[in-house]
Design a protein around this motif. Structure first.
Motif, mmCIF file in Angstrom:
data_model
loop_
_atom_site.group_PDB
_atom_site.id
_atom_site.type_symbol
_atom_site.label_atom_id
_atom_site.label_comp_id
_atom_site.label_asym_id
_atom_site.label_seq_id
_atom_site.Cartn_x
_atom_site.Cartn_y
_atom_site.Cartn_z
ATOM 1 N N ARG A 25 -6.399 -0.031 4.198
ATOM 2 C CA ARG A 25 -5.447 -0.976 3.612
ATOM 3 C C ARG A 25 -4.801 -1.879 4.656
ATOM 4 O O ARG A 25 -4.510 -3.042 4.369
ATOM 5 C CB ARG A 25 -4.354 -0.210 2.847
ATOM 6 C CG ARG A 25 -4.879 0.645 1.711
ATOM 7 C CD ARG A 25 -5.577 -0.189 0.628
ATOM 8 N NE ARG A 25 -6.138 0.680 -0.389
ATOM 9 C CZ ARG A 25 -7.402 1.073 -0.412
ATOM 10 N NH1 ARG A 25 -8.259 0.644 0.521
ATOM 11 N NH2 ARG A 25 -7.845 1.879 -1.364
ATOM 12 N N THR B 250 -7.143 5.941 4.302
ATOM 13 C CA THR B 250 -6.523 4.978 3.397
ATOM 14 C C THR B 250 -5.647 3.989 4.154
ATOM 15 O O THR B 250 -5.670 2.783 3.891
ATOM 16 C CB THR B 250 -5.692 5.712 2.327
ATOM 17 O OG1 THR B 250 -6.554 6.570 1.579
ATOM 18 C CG2 THR B 250 -5.020 4.730 1.381
ATOM 19 N N ALA C 110 0.808 -1.224 0.000
ATOM 20 C CA ALA C 110 0.000 0.000 0.000
ATOM 21 C C ALA C 110 0.841 1.273 0.000
ATOM 22 O O ALA C 110 0.284 2.371 -0.003
ATOM 23 C CB ALA C 110 -0.937 0.006 1.211
ATOM 24 N N GLU D 20 0.166 4.025 -2.847
ATOM 25 C CA GLU D 20 -1.099 4.751 -2.684
ATOM 26 C C GLU D 20 -1.021 5.721 -1.509
ATOM 27 O O GLU D 20 -1.476 6.874 -1.609
ATOM 28 C CB GLU D 20 -2.239 3.760 -2.469
ATOM 29 C CG GLU D 20 -3.601 4.421 -2.358
ATOM 30 C CD GLU D 20 -4.722 3.420 -2.155
ATOM 31 O OE1 GLU D 20 -5.891 3.847 -2.178
ATOM 32 O OE2 GLU D 20 -4.439 2.210 -1.974
#
Length: 204
Positions: A98, A94, A37, A40
């Motif tokens: 994740r 986020t 992750a 991102e």
């Protein structure tokens, strides 16, 4: 001498607790691995943005290393519930989605009772705090530390906010057991039964 000791401890030298050694060397100072992750998460942090960064958004937001650190810590502990104090914006959302997609997420609101799980590991994320809510947040964290599972607390902005610095000092002093880890900017409190009371000042 203090800096030399801190440098050695940051690399695991003289750390006799297996819990602390693994946390320091495989989580706090894990700089080589490229987690799934990261790309991102990096794109949402101020240093990763190309345009559109506003003063309001950037004030207490994440540096890329701090965002990656929180992601690794959440993956390590995989808590049953996360209580977030202060808005971490889209970066926090986020990271949580994740790292721990099945974890129950709660947002601290001072005048509303938290719908806590009756059992399970708890993780408190302190992004920022207004001074007037500090006593209530401290009480909430200490009540979680009394649960059989204990609580893990990740604190940001220790240098930027006096209320965060005071909370760190108060919680560190009140911990009956467990370990705390800090680089002066962010800190991690592992108030977990079975751990001896130890403090680590590190570079990470």
């Amino acid at each position: 001498m203090g800096l030399i000791k801190r440098w050695r401890t940051s690399r695991g030298y003289g750390v006799h607790s297996p819990f602390a050694f693994n946390l320091i060397t495989k989580v706090l100072r894990e700089f080589e691995a490229n987690y799934y992750a990261y790309a991102e998460i990096d794109s949402l942090c101020p240093q990763g943005r190309r345009t559109g960064l506003t003063v309001n958004f950037s004030g207490f937001n994440y540096a890329i290393p701090d965002a990656r650190l929180l992601f690794r810590i959440l993956c390590r502990f995989n808590p049953a519930q996360v209580i977030e104090v202060g808005n971490g914006h889209e970066v926090t959302n986020t990271i949580l989605e994740r790292a721990v997609p099945s974890t129950k997420r709660l947002r601290w609101v001072s005048d509303r009772r938290l719908d806590l799980l009756p059992a399970g590991d708890s993780f408190v994320l302190l992004n920022q705090m207004r001074p007037e809510i500090v006593p209530a947040v401290r009480k909430m964290i200490l009540s979680l530390s009394d649960r059989p599972e204990g609580v893990v607390v990740f604190m940001r902005n220790l240098r930027q906010q006096d209320s965060m610095k005071q909370m760190w000092r108060d919680l560190s002093a009140a911990m009956p057991y467990g370990m705390d880890f800090s680089n002066g900017h962010v800190g991690l409190l592992c108030i977990l039964p079975g751990l001896p009371r130890q403090s680590y000042s590190l570079f990470f």
